[in-house]
Scaffold this active site. Structure first.
Site, PDB file in Angstrom:
ATOM      1  N   SER A   1      28.864  91.286  15.595  1.00 20.64           N
ATOM      2  CA  SER A   1      29.578  89.953  15.971  1.00 20.64           C
ATOM      3  C   SER A   1      31.127  90.471  15.952  1.00 20.64           C
ATOM      4  O   SER A   1      31.468  91.468  16.873  1.00 20.64           O
ATOM      5  CB  SER A   1      29.333  89.016  15.102  1.00 20.64           C
ATOM      6  OG  SER A   1      30.018  87.911  15.242  1.00 20.64           O
ATOM      7  N   MET A   2      31.976  89.962  15.136  1.00 30.67           N
ATOM      8  CA  MET A   2      33.221  90.449  15.040  1.00 30.67           C
ATOM      9  C   MET A   2      33.254  91.853  14.692  1.00 30.67           C
ATOM     10  O   MET A   2      34.502  92.703  14.983  1.00 30.67           O
ATOM     11  CB  MET A   2      34.250  89.649  14.061  1.00 30.67           C
ATOM     12  CG  MET A   2      34.517  88.301  14.766  1.00 30.67           C
ATOM     13  SD  MET A   2      35.940  87.494  13.634  1.00 30.67           S
ATOM     14  CE  MET A   2      35.915  85.813  14.444  1.00 30.67           C
TER      15      MET A   2
ATOM     16  N   ASP B   1      22.299  83.730  22.851  1.00 33.09           N
ATOM     17  CA  ASP B   1      23.587  83.774  22.064  1.00 33.09           C
ATOM     18  C   ASP B   1      24.363  82.775  22.300  1.00 33.09           C
ATOM     19  O   ASP B   1      24.709  82.719  23.354  1.00 33.09           O
ATOM     20  CB  ASP B   1      24.258  85.206  22.077  1.00 33.09           C
ATOM     21  CG  ASP B   1      25.368  85.565  21.077  1.00 33.09           C
ATOM     22  OD1 ASP B   1      25.838  84.414  20.504  1.00 33.09           O
ATOM     23  OD2 ASP B   1      25.591  86.679  20.955  1.00 33.09           O
TER      24      ASP B   1
ATOM     25  N   TRP C   1      31.872  90.143  19.401  1.00 32.38           N
ATOM     26  CA  TRP C   1      32.764  88.819  19.656  1.00 32.38           C
ATOM     27  C   TRP C   1      34.140  89.472  19.627  1.00 32.38           C
ATOM     28  O   TRP C   1      34.585  90.094  18.802  1.00 32.38           O
ATOM     29  CB  TRP C   1      32.587  88.012  18.472  1.00 32.38           C
ATOM     30  CG  TRP C   1      33.241  86.691  18.904  1.00 32.38           C
ATOM     31  CD1 TRP C   1      32.743  85.478  19.307  1.00 32.38           C
ATOM     32  CD2 TRP C   1      34.541  86.069  18.635  1.00 32.38           C
ATOM     33  NE1 TRP C   1      33.567  84.497  19.413  1.00 32.38           N
ATOM     34  CE2 TRP C   1      34.939  84.936  18.965  1.00 32.38           C
ATOM     35  CE3 TRP C   1      35.655  87.009  17.958  1.00 32.38           C
ATOM     36  CZ2 TRP C   1      36.249  84.299  18.778  1.00 32.38           C
ATOM     37  CZ3 TRP C   1      36.965  86.494  17.956  1.00 32.38           C
ATOM     38  CH2 TRP C   1      37.094  85.053  18.178  1.00 32.38           C
TER      39      TRP C   1
ATOM     40  N   HIS D   1      22.428  85.198  18.457  1.00 32.14           N
ATOM     41  CA  HIS D   1      23.462  86.069  17.942  1.00 32.14           C
ATOM     42  C   HIS D   1      23.104  86.769  16.760  1.00 32.14           C
ATOM     43  O   HIS D   1      23.690  88.013  16.578  1.00 32.14           O
ATOM     44  CB  HIS D   1      24.573  85.016  17.582  1.00 32.14           C
ATOM     45  CG  HIS D   1      26.016  85.728  17.396  1.00 32.14           C
ATOM     46  ND1 HIS D   1      26.556  86.618  18.052  1.00 32.14           N
ATOM     47  CD2 HIS D   1      26.420  85.528  16.098  1.00 32.14           C
ATOM     48  CE1 HIS D   1      27.889  86.896  17.356  1.00 32.14           C
ATOM     49  NE2 HIS D   1      27.748  86.296  16.312  1.00 32.14           N
TER      50      HIS D   1
ATOM     51  N   PHE E   1      31.468  87.955  11.094  1.00 34.84           N
ATOM     52  CA  PHE E   1      32.415  87.125  10.597  1.00 34.84           C
ATOM     53  C   PHE E   1      31.714  86.403   9.314  1.00 34.84           C
ATOM     54  O   PHE E   1      30.341  86.054   9.678  1.00 34.84           O
ATOM     55  CB  PHE E   1      32.946  85.999  11.586  1.00 34.84           C
ATOM     56  CG  PHE E   1      33.683  85.090  11.221  1.00 34.84           C
ATOM     57  CD1 PHE E   1      35.148  85.447  10.833  1.00 34.84           C
ATOM     58  CD2 PHE E   1      33.532  83.840  11.019  1.00 34.84           C
ATOM     59  CE1 PHE E   1      36.009  84.415  10.472  1.00 34.84           C
ATOM     60  CE2 PHE E   1      34.246  82.906  10.570  1.00 34.84           C
ATOM     61  CZ  PHE E   1      35.768  83.091  10.286  1.00 34.84           C
TER      62      PHE E   1
END
Length: 305
Positions: free
Chosen positions: A174-175, A220, A199, A252, A106
């Site tokens: 992440s995303m 994280d 995520w 993270h 993201f």
């Protein structure tokens, strides 16, 4: 009594010949087994092995045995994703290679995961690090973009003849990591998925059929392992080849810079499941123990072939 004994004598004479025949057959079988176990037999059985036999040092090195080149893909020619950079082994002597596409997270760009390109490619993969259509794309969109990038790589790219389209994987941060789960859910033919501090609002993934290595970080606060990587892992089918690696002293954003532990286990996972290279099983099974860089590791061992 003597008469009975003499009547049984001829069959007793035939036993040595039968025994000799059995010994001969056993020796022939043993010879075949020795041939099958001879050095090089495994390599002959697996045409996808690439590079020399691995060592701890070789998979922790900043570069593997292959010299690499790269080519840029403009967003103007990309379809369904935002362009990126393809890293690939320069030599064609070993034939085609498995491939992996990597998505950023993201608000991030390709530059945040660019280090994985040359590092993984030098171990014998074609690696496509991409930009997404927008920096705020959600995991489902990133999953579709990972698949679009794989299709571009295998069908339209200038290096498509170097890629084995049957041996593909996805990674993401992440995303983008959540997107790699989405991609594996949509395309069950994928051979490997590696979400890095992934995520996703969806916490359960019982539909996945792709061997998956989930990488979390003990520090994280964006995608805490307790609400992301751990439930992702636990929801995967028990029958699936899967692993959960929790990095110690990590955040993270640890996957955004070169990291030996991430590289070591990512290389081993991709080799084991994209190349079906059991030489790398030693780094995944037995389960790695906690260390200065590993807070926890869970997994299914031994892995299916």
């Amino acid at each position: 009594m003597q008469h009975l004994f003499s009547r049984q004598h001829p069959p007793r004479q035939s036993r040595p010949r039968t025994f000799t025949s059995l010994l001969t057959a056993a020796a022939a079988t043993a010879g075949l087994l020795m041939t099958a176990l001879a050095p090089g037999a495994q390599a002959a059985d697996n045409p996808y092995e690439r590079g020399p036999a691995p060592t701890e040092a070789s998979i922790e090195a900043s570069r593997g045995p292959y010299a690499t080149s790269r080519t840029s893909v403009s967003s103007l020619v990309a379809s369904g994703f935002g362009g990126g950079t393809i890293h690939y082994p320069t030599s064609t002597a070993d034939g085609t290679f498995g491939a992996v596409v990597v998505s950023p997270g993201f608000t991030a760009y390709e530059s945040s995961i660019a280090w994985l390109g040359p590092r993984l490619a030098s171990q014998g993969f074609v690696v496509f690090t991409i930009d997404t259509l927008t920096t705020v794309d959600q995991p489902a969109s990133r999953g579709r973009q990972l698949l679009a990038a794989l299709d571009y790589l295998t069908e339209r790219s200038s290096v498509r003849n170097r890629v084995d389209a049957a041996r593909l994987g996805v990674m993401g941060h992440s995303m983008g990591g959540g997107g790699s789960l989405e991609a594996a859910k949509s395309r069950t033919s994928l051979k490997a998925a590696i979400p890095l501090t992934g995520w996703n609002l969806d916490k359960t993934w019982p539909e996945l059929r792709t061997p998956t290595l989930l990488v979390g970080a003990d520090g994280d606060t964006v995608a805490p392992v307790s609400s992301h990587s751990e439930p992702f892992y636990e929801s995967l089918p028990r029958s699936l080849d899967k692993a959960y690696l929790e990095l110690r002293g990590a955040s993270h954003f640890t996957p955004n810079t070169s990291d030996t532990t991430i590289a070591k286990y990512s290389i081993s996972w991709l080799k084991r499941f994209i190349d079906d290279d059991t030489r790398y099983e030693q780094f995944l099974c037995p389960i790695p123990r906690p260390s200065l860089t590993i807070a926890e590791y869970r997994g299914t061992c031994p892995h299916s072939s």
